[in-house]
Write a protein that holds these residues in place. Structure first.
Motif, PDB file in Angstrom:
ATOM      1  N   GLY B 216       0.710  -1.112   0.152  1.00  0.00           N
ATOM      2  CA  GLY B 216      -0.087  -0.101   0.053  1.00  0.00           C
ATOM      3  C   GLY B 216       0.800   1.329   0.049  1.00  0.00           C
ATOM      4  N   THR B 217       2.151   1.026   0.302  1.00  0.00           N
ATOM      5  CA  THR B 217       2.848   2.442   0.579  1.00  0.00           C
ATOM      6  C   THR B 217       3.537   2.788  -0.691  1.00  0.00           C
ATOM      7  OG1 THR B 217       4.992   1.148   0.831  1.00  0.00           O
ATOM      8  CG2 THR B 217       3.658   1.750   3.116  1.00  0.00           C
ATOM      9  N   LEU B 218       3.408   1.662  -1.919  1.00  0.00           N
ATOM     10  CA  LEU B 218       4.082   2.191  -3.321  1.00  0.00           C
ATOM     11  C   LEU B 218       3.117   2.939  -4.099  1.00  0.00           C
ATOM     12  CD1 LEU B 218       5.437  -1.190  -3.899  1.00  0.00           C
ATOM     13  CD2 LEU B 218       6.568   0.663  -3.019  1.00  0.00           C
ATOM     14  N   THR B 219       3.816   3.679  -5.071  1.00  0.00           N
ATOM     15  CA  THR B 219       2.891   4.430  -5.851  1.00  0.00           C
ATOM     16  C   THR B 219       2.452   3.385  -7.170  1.00  0.00           C
ATOM     17  OG1 THR B 219       4.889   5.025  -7.360  1.00  0.00           O
ATOM     18  CG2 THR B 219       4.249   6.581  -5.574  1.00  0.00           C
ATOM     19  N   GLU B 220       1.700   4.043  -7.845  1.00  0.00           N
ATOM     20  CA  GLU B 220       1.138   2.983  -8.886  1.00  0.00           C
ATOM     21  C   GLU B 220       2.304   2.644  -9.980  1.00  0.00           C
ATOM     22  OE1 GLU B 220      -2.531   4.552 -10.392  1.00  0.00           O
ATOM     23  OE2 GLU B 220      -2.293   3.660 -12.273  1.00  0.00           O
ATOM     24  N   GLU B 221       3.183   3.505 -10.247  1.00  0.00           N
ATOM     25  CA  GLU B 221       4.169   3.345 -11.209  1.00  0.00           C
ATOM     26  C   GLU B 221       5.332   2.017 -10.543  1.00  0.00           C
ATOM     27  OE1 GLU B 221       3.280   7.264 -12.400  1.00  0.00           O
ATOM     28  OE2 GLU B 221       4.890   7.034 -10.759  1.00  0.00           O
ATOM     29  N   GLU B 222       5.435   2.461  -9.269  1.00  0.00           N
ATOM     30  CA  GLU B 222       6.371   1.447  -8.555  1.00  0.00           C
ATOM     31  C   GLU B 222       5.589   0.090  -8.654  1.00  0.00           C
ATOM     32  OE1 GLU B 222       6.843   3.478  -4.667  1.00  0.00           O
ATOM     33  OE2 GLU B 222       8.998   3.893  -5.174  1.00  0.00           O
ATOM     34  N   LYS B 223       4.345   0.152  -8.244  1.00  0.00           N
ATOM     35  CA  LYS B 223       3.644  -1.259  -8.331  1.00  0.00           C
ATOM     36  C   LYS B 223       3.703  -1.928  -9.712  1.00  0.00           C
ATOM     37  CE  LYS B 223       0.017  -0.295  -4.661  1.00  0.00           C
ATOM     38  NZ  LYS B 223      -1.036   0.036  -4.501  1.00  0.00           N
ATOM     39  N   MET B 224       3.622  -1.226 -10.762  1.00  0.00           N
ATOM     40  CA  MET B 224       3.824  -1.522 -12.025  1.00  0.00           C
ATOM     41  C   MET B 224       5.063  -2.040 -12.393  1.00  0.00           C
ATOM     42  SD  MET B 224       1.025   1.109 -14.212  1.00  0.00           S
ATOM     43  CE  MET B 224       2.062   1.022 -15.682  1.00  0.00           C
ATOM     44  N   ALA B 225       5.919  -1.244 -12.017  1.00  0.00           N
ATOM     45  CA  ALA B 225       7.364  -1.886 -12.013  1.00  0.00           C
ATOM     46  C   ALA B 225       7.719  -3.033 -11.464  1.00  0.00           C
ATOM     47  CB  ALA B 225       8.532  -0.606 -11.466  1.00  0.00           C
ATOM     48  N   PHE B 226       7.228  -3.186 -10.385  1.00  0.00           N
ATOM     49  CA  PHE B 226       7.436  -4.425  -9.609  1.00  0.00           C
ATOM     50  C   PHE B 226       6.870  -5.405 -10.213  1.00  0.00           C
ATOM     51  CE2 PHE B 226       8.180  -7.057  -5.971  1.00  0.00           C
ATOM     52  CZ  PHE B 226       7.330  -7.903  -5.815  1.00  0.00           C
ATOM     53  N   ALA B 227       5.534  -5.385 -10.762  1.00  0.00           N
ATOM     54  CA  ALA B 227       4.988  -6.634 -11.309  1.00  0.00           C
ATOM     55  C   ALA B 227       5.669  -6.992 -12.585  1.00  0.00           C
ATOM     56  CB  ALA B 227       3.554  -6.027 -11.904  1.00  0.00           C
ATOM     57  N   PHE B 235       3.688 -12.029 -11.335  1.00  0.00           N
ATOM     58  CA  PHE B 235       2.584 -10.831 -10.846  1.00  0.00           C
ATOM     59  C   PHE B 235       1.975 -10.321 -11.796  1.00  0.00           C
ATOM     60  CE2 PHE B 235       4.122 -11.412  -6.525  1.00  0.00           C
ATOM     61  CZ  PHE B 235       5.562 -11.746  -6.544  1.00  0.00           C
ATOM     62  N   LYS B 236       0.765  -9.718 -11.582  1.00  0.00           N
ATOM     63  CA  LYS B 236       0.340  -8.684 -12.640  1.00  0.00           C
ATOM     64  C   LYS B 236      -0.365  -7.510 -11.872  1.00  0.00           C
ATOM     65  CE  LYS B 236      -4.395 -10.225 -13.549  1.00  0.00           C
ATOM     66  NZ  LYS B 236      -4.647 -11.835 -12.669  1.00  0.00           N
ATOM     67  N   TYR B 237      -0.317  -6.449 -12.570  1.00  0.00           N
ATOM     68  CA  TYR B 237      -0.985  -5.223 -11.892  1.00  0.00           C
ATOM     69  C   TYR B 237      -2.352  -5.022 -12.318  1.00  0.00           C
ATOM     70  CZ  TYR B 237      -1.603  -0.340 -10.802  1.00  0.00           C
ATOM     71  OH  TYR B 237      -2.233   0.770 -10.118  1.00  0.00           O
ATOM     72  N   ASN B 238      -2.975  -5.199 -11.569  1.00  0.00           N
ATOM     73  CA  ASN B 238      -4.741  -4.831 -11.647  1.00  0.00           C
ATOM     74  C   ASN B 238      -4.982  -3.509 -11.687  1.00  0.00           C
ATOM     75  OD1 ASN B 238      -7.252  -4.960 -11.978  1.00  0.00           O
ATOM     76  ND2 ASN B 238      -7.503  -6.809 -10.832  1.00  0.00           N
ATOM     77  N   GLN B 240      -7.439  -1.950 -12.622  1.00  0.00           N
ATOM     78  CA  GLN B 240      -8.917  -1.703 -11.782  1.00  0.00           C
ATOM     79  C   GLN B 240      -8.848  -1.450 -10.347  1.00  0.00           C
ATOM     80  OE1 GLN B 240     -10.886  -4.586 -13.607  1.00  0.00           O
ATOM     81  NE2 GLN B 240     -11.482  -3.509 -15.522  1.00  0.00           N
ATOM     82  N   THR B 241      -8.125  -2.623  -9.767  1.00  0.00           N
ATOM     83  CA  THR B 241      -8.212  -2.324  -8.161  1.00  0.00           C
ATOM     84  C   THR B 241      -6.854  -1.699  -7.943  1.00  0.00           C
ATOM     85  OG1 THR B 241      -7.116  -4.586  -8.179  1.00  0.00           O
ATOM     86  CG2 THR B 241      -9.330  -4.425  -8.026  1.00  0.00           C
ATOM     87  N   LYS B 242      -6.094  -1.170  -8.642  1.00  0.00           N
ATOM     88  CA  LYS B 242      -4.844  -0.562  -8.334  1.00  0.00           C
ATOM     89  C   LYS B 242      -3.816  -1.595  -7.327  1.00  0.00           C
ATOM     90  CE  LYS B 242      -6.097   3.878  -9.711  1.00  0.00           C
ATOM     91  NZ  LYS B 242      -6.376   3.632 -11.236  1.00  0.00           N
ATOM     92  N   LYS B 243      -3.917  -2.780  -7.649  1.00  0.00           N
ATOM     93  CA  LYS B 243      -3.153  -3.588  -6.804  1.00  0.00           C
ATOM     94  C   LYS B 243      -2.305  -4.736  -7.600  1.00  0.00           C
ATOM     95  CE  LYS B 243      -5.878  -3.780  -2.377  1.00  0.00           C
ATOM     96  NZ  LYS B 243      -6.837  -4.628  -1.619  1.00  0.00           N
ATOM     97  N   VAL B 244      -1.108  -5.081  -6.862  1.00  0.00           N
ATOM     98  CA  VAL B 244      -0.438  -6.087  -7.555  1.00  0.00           C
ATOM     99  C   VAL B 244      -0.979  -7.657  -7.068  1.00  0.00           C
ATOM    100  CG1 VAL B 244       1.857  -7.153  -7.849  1.00  0.00           C
ATOM    101  CG2 VAL B 244       1.571  -4.669  -7.672  1.00  0.00           C
ATOM    102  N   GLU B 245      -1.310  -8.129  -8.230  1.00  0.00           N
ATOM    103  CA  GLU B 245      -1.930  -9.462  -7.428  1.00  0.00           C
ATOM    104  C   GLU B 245      -0.960 -10.773  -8.139  1.00  0.00           C
ATOM    105  OE1 GLU B 245      -5.545  -9.768  -9.740  1.00  0.00           O
ATOM    106  OE2 GLU B 245      -6.573  -8.239  -8.342  1.00  0.00           O
ATOM    107  N   ILE B 246      -1.260 -11.810  -7.665  1.00  0.00           N
ATOM    108  CA  ILE B 246      -0.476 -12.835  -7.899  1.00  0.00           C
ATOM    109  C   ILE B 246      -1.103 -13.510  -9.305  1.00  0.00           C
ATOM    110  CG2 ILE B 246       0.354 -15.111  -7.277  1.00  0.00           C
ATOM    111  CD1 ILE B 246       0.394 -14.274  -4.372  1.00  0.00           C
ATOM    112  N   ASP B 247      -0.230 -13.753 -10.181  1.00  0.00           N
ATOM    113  CA  ASP B 247      -0.859 -14.426 -11.562  1.00  0.00           C
ATOM    114  C   ASP B 247      -0.630 -15.703 -11.642  1.00  0.00           C
ATOM    115  OD1 ASP B 247      -0.703 -13.166 -15.243  1.00  0.00           O
ATOM    116  OD2 ASP B 247      -2.039 -14.558 -14.132  1.00  0.00           O
ATOM    117  N   THR B 248       0.344 -16.127 -11.894  1.00  0.00           N
ATOM    118  CA  THR B 248       0.687 -17.639 -12.258  1.00  0.00           C
ATOM    119  C   THR B 248       1.901 -17.890 -11.243  1.00  0.00           C
ATOM    120  OG1 THR B 248       1.730 -17.140 -14.137  1.00  0.00           O
ATOM    121  CG2 THR B 248      -0.095 -18.394 -14.443  1.00  0.00           C
ATOM    122  N   PRO B 249       1.717 -18.297 -10.056  1.00  0.00           N
ATOM    123  CA  PRO B 249       2.842 -18.450  -9.086  1.00  0.00           C
ATOM    124  C   PRO B 249       3.589 -19.782  -9.613  1.00  0.00           C
ATOM    125  CG  PRO B 249       0.734 -19.158  -7.998  1.00  0.00           C
ATOM    126  CD  PRO B 249       0.526 -18.499  -9.369  1.00  0.00           C
TER     127      PRO B 249
END
Lengths: 136, 326
Positions: B216-227, B235-238, B240-249
């Motif tokens: 939650g402390t990360l910005t949107e770009e940081e989340k996208m970069a992480f994913a 991981f994939k960046y959703n 819509q929910t603005k969250k990083v989700e686990i895609d195919t572990p």
């Protein structure tokens, strides 16, 4: 000085000591596949020597033996990779015996493999069926 | 009795199945069983391969043993292997139980280079043919001495690759190769030519946990970069929910890229990845000799037989022990 390939010794023995590949799995006449020797100094301990086997069987049996609460010590080794045999040392408490522990371990493994085999066949069949349905 | 805790009942989940490979998850057992299965798949599932080569004529640029070696490595459809016997086991007279005849007879008559491929092999048992066999059409009938590939129609004798057959040797004008081969049953442990798989591997199924408070402390770009940091789609960046989700572990290859990225961004505890010690992702790629699901089935049969033999020997030993004790 003569080069190793042409020395007299090489001509006598051949330049290679390579054993036949069949030695890895063909049991010669008169050789027992499995032998058990009781430990003379410790009670409820003994050593199994299995010919023409390797880590595939050795490690699996050893780890299964560890799951037996009556087993005090269980270890295996391949004394030399050229020798194609495994040595399994088993030490139990007085509620069991190495022979009994080993027999049970192999039994449990056999059941596990049968079960796995059945489940795998079922899974493949179900998957193919589902693939067939999705294909339509 | 504590017997129940000693007996395991693993589970299987097939994730992908094609004609060339199978991907499945094995759960509820330990490393030794998974490894035993892997070892048996690679080294102890019997297949058929050319084992004996009699050279009648070889005027090609490759020496006899070179060609014989190459012939051995050609994968042959091995469905018939279950009915055949190992040559060292069989003591009888019936050759059909151990041997399958295959011939090769090609002469280059044209000015162009003749490619001798696995499609030129003459197989006397139609069940035991090279993988992807498209037999080259012979010019003329049975009396014709040479297999002269007719261009275009039927099999393509020239060129290597899936359509052209496996290249064995190339011939110049007037060079000829005439061999009689015998294919036999064997296992990978004896020689790699009998290996039914290109490879069989397993890795541990990963358990991935995202620390949501840190996320939650990360910005949107940081989340996208992480994913995007992980080369595999873990991981994939959703948006819509603005969250990083686990895609195919399970696609995680334990490269640690996402952990490095988290460290870089200053949030080292962002994601924790553990390898589950009792869940194994198997990938078995067949050479085509045996269908991949069949390879695993036969591997389990071989493993079962090993245990049966061991059990039988143990029983004999136990009986002897009782006799000597009595």
């Amino acid at each position: 000085r003569v080069c190793p390939q042409h020395s007299e010794r090489a001509k006598r023995r051949g330049t290679m000591n390579q054993p036949s590949r069949a030695e890895k799995f063909v049991l010669p006449e008169g050789v027992r596949k499995l032998t058990f020797t009781r430990d003379t100094k410790v009670s409820n301990a003994g050593t199994f020597i299995v010919q023409k086997e390797d880590h595939t069987l050795g490690n699996t049996v050893r780890m299964q033996l560890h799951r037996d609460p009556n087993v005090v010590f269980a270890g295996y080794q391949v004394p030399h990779p050229s020798d194609n045999r495994i040595v399994i040392k088993v030490h139990t408490n007085k509620d069991s015996s190495p022979m009994q522990a080993m027999t049970e371990a192999v039994d449990h493994l056999r059941t596990e493999v049968s079960d796995l085999s059945q489940k795998f066949s079922d899974e493949v069949r179900a998957f193919k069926h589902q693939q067939g349905n999705d294909g339509y | 009795m504590a017997a129940n805790t000693k007996q395991r009942f693993p589970s299987v989940e097939v994730q992908e199945l094609t004609s060339e490979m199978i991907r499945f998850v094995l759960r509820g057992t330990d490393t030794s069983m998974a490894n035993a299965l892997r070892r048996v798949i690679i080294a102890e599932v019997p297949t058929l391969a050319i084992d004996l080569v009699e050279v009648v004529e070889n005027s090609s640029c490759l020496c006899d043993e070179f060609i014989a070696h190459r012939l051995g490595l050609i994968p042959l459809l091995s469905a018939a292997a279950t009915e055949m016997e190992f040559p060292y086991d069989y003591a009888g007279d019936d050759e059909k139980k151990t041997d399958v005849q295959i011939d090769l007879r090609v002469k280059c008559v044209s000015d162009q280079t003749e490619d001798v491929t696995s499609n030129d092999l003459i197989c006397y048992d139609q069940r035991v043919v090279p993988v992807g066999y498209k037999p080259t059409i012979r010019a003329g009938g049975k009396d014709d001495d040479y297999t002269v590939p007719s261009d275009g129609a039927g099999g393509d004798g020239g060129g290597s690759g899936a359509d052209g057959g496996i290249l064995i040797v190339k011939l110049r004008k007037n060079q000829e190769v005439h061999l009689r081969c015998v294919a036999r049953k064997g296992v990978g442990r004896d020689h790699a030519k009998w290996q039914p798989v290109a490879t069989a591997v397993y890795r541990f199924e990963p358990e991935i946990e995202i620390d949501e408070t840190l996320m939650g402390t990360l910005t949107e770009e940081e989340k996208m970069a992480f994913a995007a940091a992980s080369p595999a789609p873990v991981f994939k960046y959703n948006a819509q929910t603005k969250k990083v989700e686990i895609d195919t572990p399970e696609s995680y290859a334990y490269d640690g890229e996402c952990l490095r990225k988290a460290q870089e961004m200053g949030v080292p505890g962002l994601v924790t990845i553990r390898a589950k010690q009792d869940a194994f992702l198997f990938t078995v790629e067949s050479t085509g000799a045996i269908p991949p699901e069949e390879i695993v089935t036969r591997a389990l049969e071989v493993l079962a037989k090993k245990l049966d033999v061991t059990k039988g020997e143990l029983d004999i030993c136990a009986a002897e022990q009782r006799e000597t004790a009595a």
